[in-house]
Design a protein around this motif. Structure first.
Motif, mmCIF file in Angstrom:
data_model
loop_
_atom_site.group_PDB
_atom_site.id
_atom_site.type_symbol
_atom_site.label_atom_id
_atom_site.label_comp_id
_atom_site.label_asym_id
_atom_site.label_seq_id
_atom_site.Cartn_x
_atom_site.Cartn_y
_atom_site.Cartn_z
ATOM 1 N N ASN A 1 -4.614 26.202 -5.120
ATOM 2 C CA ASN A 1 -5.612 25.535 -4.288
ATOM 3 C C ASN A 1 -5.993 26.388 -3.087
ATOM 4 O OD1 ASN A 1 -3.893 24.565 -1.806
ATOM 5 N ND2 ASN A 1 -2.656 24.192 -3.627
ATOM 6 N N TRP A 2 -7.069 25.985 -2.397
ATOM 7 C CA TRP A 2 -7.489 26.639 -1.162
ATOM 8 C C TRP A 2 -8.218 25.628 -0.287
ATOM 9 C CZ3 TRP A 2 -10.333 27.497 -5.663
ATOM 10 C CH2 TRP A 2 -11.702 27.264 -5.605
ATOM 11 N N VAL A 3 -8.412 26.000 0.955
ATOM 12 C CA VAL A 3 -9.191 25.178 1.886
ATOM 13 C C VAL A 3 -10.330 26.022 2.456
ATOM 14 C CG1 VAL A 3 -7.290 23.644 2.511
ATOM 15 C CG2 VAL A 3 -7.722 25.685 3.870
ATOM 16 N N LYS B 1 -24.119 29.071 -7.033
ATOM 17 C CA LYS B 1 -24.913 29.825 -6.066
ATOM 18 C C LYS B 1 -24.165 29.878 -4.739
ATOM 19 C CE LYS B 1 -29.335 28.385 -7.954
ATOM 20 N NZ LYS B 1 -30.552 27.592 -7.728
ATOM 21 N N PRO B 2 -24.342 30.948 -3.966
ATOM 22 C CA PRO B 2 -23.741 30.970 -2.626
ATOM 23 C C PRO B 2 -24.206 29.742 -1.836
ATOM 24 C CG PRO B 2 -24.537 33.138 -3.215
ATOM 25 C CD PRO B 2 -25.047 32.187 -4.276
ATOM 26 N N HIS B 3 -23.285 29.155 -1.083
ATOM 27 C CA HIS B 3 -23.596 27.898 -0.403
ATOM 28 C C HIS B 3 -22.677 27.677 0.792
ATOM 29 C CE1 HIS B 3 -20.378 27.048 -3.292
ATOM 30 N NE2 HIS B 3 -19.944 26.160 -2.392
ATOM 31 N N ARG B 4 -22.974 26.616 1.511
ATOM 32 C CA ARG B 4 -22.157 26.154 2.627
ATOM 33 C C ARG B 4 -21.938 24.656 2.470
ATOM 34 N NH1 ARG B 4 -22.481 30.113 6.830
ATOM 35 N NH2 ARG B 4 -24.080 31.646 6.354
ATOM 36 N N HIS B 5 -20.913 24.164 3.132
ATOM 37 C CA HIS B 5 -20.629 22.728 3.115
ATOM 38 C C HIS B 5 -20.795 22.132 4.507
ATOM 39 C CE1 HIS B 5 -19.407 22.713 -1.058
ATOM 40 N NE2 HIS B 5 -18.621 23.748 -0.830
ATOM 41 N N GLY B 6 -21.664 22.736 5.308
ATOM 42 C CA GLY B 6 -21.954 22.206 6.637
ATOM 43 C C GLY B 6 -20.714 22.068 7.484
ATOM 44 N N THR B 7 -20.545 20.889 8.060
ATOM 45 C CA THR B 7 -19.400 20.652 8.944
ATOM 46 C C THR B 7 -18.206 20.042 8.195
ATOM 47 O OG1 THR B 7 -20.263 18.484 9.554
ATOM 48 C CG2 THR B 7 -20.882 20.359 10.962
ATOM 49 N N ALA B 8 -18.282 20.030 6.855
ATOM 50 C CA ALA B 8 -17.195 19.431 6.063
ATOM 51 C C ALA B 8 -15.976 20.350 6.011
ATOM 52 C CB ALA B 8 -17.675 19.146 4.647
ATOM 53 N N PHE B 9 -14.803 19.749 6.041
ATOM 54 C CA PHE B 9 -13.552 20.432 5.727
ATOM 55 C C PHE B 9 -13.374 20.247 4.230
ATOM 56 C CE2 PHE B 9 -9.000 20.276 4.844
ATOM 57 C CZ PHE B 9 -8.585 21.480 5.402
ATOM 58 N N VAL B 10 -13.079 21.328 3.496
ATOM 59 C CA VAL B 10 -13.035 21.288 2.033
ATOM 60 C C VAL B 10 -11.658 21.704 1.531
ATOM 61 C CG1 VAL B 10 -14.090 22.194 -0.083
ATOM 62 C CG2 VAL B 10 -15.489 21.912 1.977
ATOM 63 N N TYR B 11 -11.162 20.951 0.545
ATOM 64 C CA TYR B 11 -9.932 21.285 -0.162
ATOM 65 C C TYR B 11 -10.289 21.379 -1.642
ATOM 66 C CZ TYR B 11 -5.440 20.593 -2.494
ATOM 67 O OH TYR B 11 -4.340 20.726 -3.304
ATOM 68 N N ALA B 12 -9.911 22.479 -2.308
ATOM 69 C CA ALA B 12 -10.193 22.663 -3.733
ATOM 70 C C ALA B 12 -8.883 22.918 -4.474
ATOM 71 C CB ALA B 12 -11.155 23.826 -3.937
ATOM 72 N N TYR B 13 -8.721 22.250 -5.612
ATOM 73 C CA TYR B 13 -7.520 22.361 -6.445
ATOM 74 C C TYR B 13 -7.970 22.667 -7.877
ATOM 75 C CZ TYR B 13 -3.226 20.996 -8.853
ATOM 76 O OH TYR B 13 -2.092 20.991 -9.635
ATOM 77 N N VAL B 14 -7.412 23.712 -8.489
ATOM 78 C CA VAL B 14 -7.796 24.107 -9.840
ATOM 79 C C VAL B 14 -7.061 23.229 -10.857
ATOM 80 C CG1 VAL B 14 -7.963 25.990 -11.509
ATOM 81 C CG2 VAL B 14 -8.148 26.486 -9.054
ATOM 82 N N LEU B 15 -7.828 22.405 -11.549
ATOM 83 C CA LEU B 15 -7.277 21.519 -12.574
ATOM 84 C C LEU B 15 -7.115 22.228 -13.915
ATOM 85 C CD1 LEU B 15 -9.494 18.392 -11.855
ATOM 86 C CD2 LEU B 15 -7.046 18.615 -11.365
ATOM 87 N N GLU B 16 -8.021 23.166 -14.182
ATOM 88 C CA GLU B 16 -8.057 23.819 -15.494
ATOM 89 C C GLU B 16 -8.700 25.185 -15.352
ATOM 90 O OE1 GLU B 16 -10.705 23.004 -19.521
ATOM 91 O OE2 GLU B 16 -10.063 21.285 -18.335
ATOM 92 N N GLY B 17 -8.192 26.176 -16.063
ATOM 93 C CA GLY B 17 -8.814 27.495 -16.093
ATOM 94 C C GLY B 17 -8.482 28.358 -14.888
ATOM 95 N N THR B 18 -9.333 29.352 -14.660
ATOM 96 C CA THR B 18 -9.168 30.312 -13.574
ATOM 97 C C THR B 18 -10.506 30.494 -12.870
ATOM 98 O OG1 THR B 18 -7.453 31.449 -14.830
ATOM 99 C CG2 THR B 18 -8.434 32.667 -13.008
ATOM 100 N N VAL B 19 -10.476 30.433 -11.538
ATOM 101 C CA VAL B 19 -11.691 30.524 -10.734
ATOM 102 C C VAL B 19 -11.548 31.658 -9.727
ATOM 103 C CG1 VAL B 19 -13.134 29.285 -9.049
ATOM 104 C CG2 VAL B 19 -12.144 28.058 -10.989
#
Length: 154
Positions: A112-114, A77-95
């Motif tokens: 990956n992305w931030v 679902k569409p969302h926010r992570h508040g005041t968090a800094f986020v790093y995402a790394y794709v381990l498997e598949g395609t997103v």
């Protein structure tokens, strides 16, 4: 008589609401499936926490990591992570991912992305209908703050 696969597809698409008149009574009872029962939301992601640790050298901040698993065709679902800094790394598949005000981007295994604090994550989905996708997500957040807040419905 309409073939079951074709009729089921039309039901799922919301295009057929009545039964076939020539079907025997027993078959008509089976075919009278409400449209809502044949349509559903795409599956959603599951989250497996890994580490949550207050940062000893940054007062008031916490490091959190988790694995986010997306079954085939899953969408968050569409969302926010508040005041968090986020790093995402794709381990498997395609997103496929989109942050508010930015273009849709596709990330494959090893990419990956931030996300900056306050970013609006309007799209996150597994692009495959047959294979799972998996992310390693790392947050640096204010200690005690919620890491994910879904957009209100509507």
């Amino acid at each position: 008589m309409i073939r079951a696969g074709f009729a089921g597809g039309l039901l799922a698409a919301g295009m057929v609401t009545a039964t076939v008149a020539c079907a025997p009574a027993a078959e008509r009872a089976i075919e009278q499936v409400p449209v809502a029962a044949t349509t559903s939301q795409p599956p959603s992601e599951t989250v497996s926490p890994l580490v949550e640790q207050a940062l000893p050298n940054v007062k008031g901040k916490t490091f959190t990591s988790e694995i986010v698993s997306f079954p085939p065709a899953a969408r968050a679902k569409p969302h926010r992570h508040g005041t968090a800094f986020v790093y995402a790394y794709v381990l498997e598949g395609t997103v496929r991912s989109q942050l508010g005000g930015e273009p849709v981007r596709t990330y494959r295994q090893g990419e990956n992305w931030v996300e900056q604090p306050g970013a609006h994550h309007v799209l996150t989905e597994n692009t495959s209908r047959t294979r799972p996708a998996k992310l390693l997500v790392v947050f640096v957040s204010d200690t005690g703050h919620k890491l994910k807040v879904d957009d209100p419905p509507g």
